[in-house]
Enzyme design. Structure first.
Site, PDB file in Angstrom:
ATOM      1  CB  CYS A  11       6.585  10.457  -1.955  1.00 23.76           C
ATOM      2  SG  CYS A  11       5.985  11.506  -3.288  1.00 23.76           S
ATOM      3  CB  CYS A  55      -0.496  13.091  -3.319  1.00 19.91           C
ATOM      4  SG  CYS A  55       0.198  11.960  -2.099  1.00 19.91           S
TER       5      CYS A  55
HETATM    6 FE1  FES Z   1       1.522  10.652  -3.114  1.00 21.40          FE
HETATM    7 FE2  FES Z   1       4.000  10.325  -3.783  1.00 21.40          FE
HETATM    8  S1  FES Z   1       2.528  11.417  -4.871  1.00 21.40           S
HETATM    9  S2  FES Z   1       3.022   9.643  -2.003  1.00 21.40           S
END
Ligand code: FES
Length: 145
Positions: free
Chosen positions: A103, A33
């Site tokens: 995450c 992400c």
């Molecule tokens: Fe990036 Fe959770 S979506 S750390």
């Protein structure tokens, strides 16, 4: 979808901030992400983590897991802190949705990176600690939580 504990740590995160002149600092990024986590550790001469702070550019699950992880390593020895895995943190939070498990890796990896920094500065070897990757989450995490 999120447990009460996750919501609590997300809304009232513990140990946010930074430590000036920290004994060890670790920064990692999540390749999935692009989010970033930094952990600061204050470790005394008996290898006890006296203080810990984190800063993140990350999602709510990253905030909650880091908040919980910092609570779990505070006051612990380095060896005990090595046992604080992302799985243990997820369990302490009563679980995370499968899509958010990656995450929780940010906190564990950032703590390991900070411990690595501390070990290098003090010329010590921490058993079981591997050189941290700066980008995590490239490999699939086993989603068994
Ligand atoms: Fe990036 Fe959770 S979506 S750390």
């Amino acid at each position: 979808m999120y447990s009460e504990k996750v919501m609590d740590h997300f809304q009232n995160p513990r140990n946010v901030g930074e430590i000036e002149g920290a004994s060890g600092t670790g920064t990692v990024g999540n390749a999935k992400c692009g989010d970033i986590m930094r952990i600061y550790l204050d470790i005394d001469e008996n290898h006890v983590i006296q203080d810990v702070k984190f800063k993140t550019f990350g999602c709510g699950a990253a905030v909650a897991t880091s908040s919980m992880a910092t609570e779990m390593v505070k006051g612990k020895t380095i060896e005990e802190a090595m046992q604080v895995t992302n799985k243990a943190v997820c369990e302490a939070l009563d679980g995370l949705p499968p899509a958010k498990i990656h995450c929780s890796l940010l906190a564990e990896e950032a703590i390991h990176a900070a411990l690595w920094d501390y070990a290098e500065k003090n010329h010590i070897v921490i058993e079981g600690l591997e050189k941290p990757k700066t980008d995590i989450g490239e490999e699939e995490v086993e989603e068994e939580y």
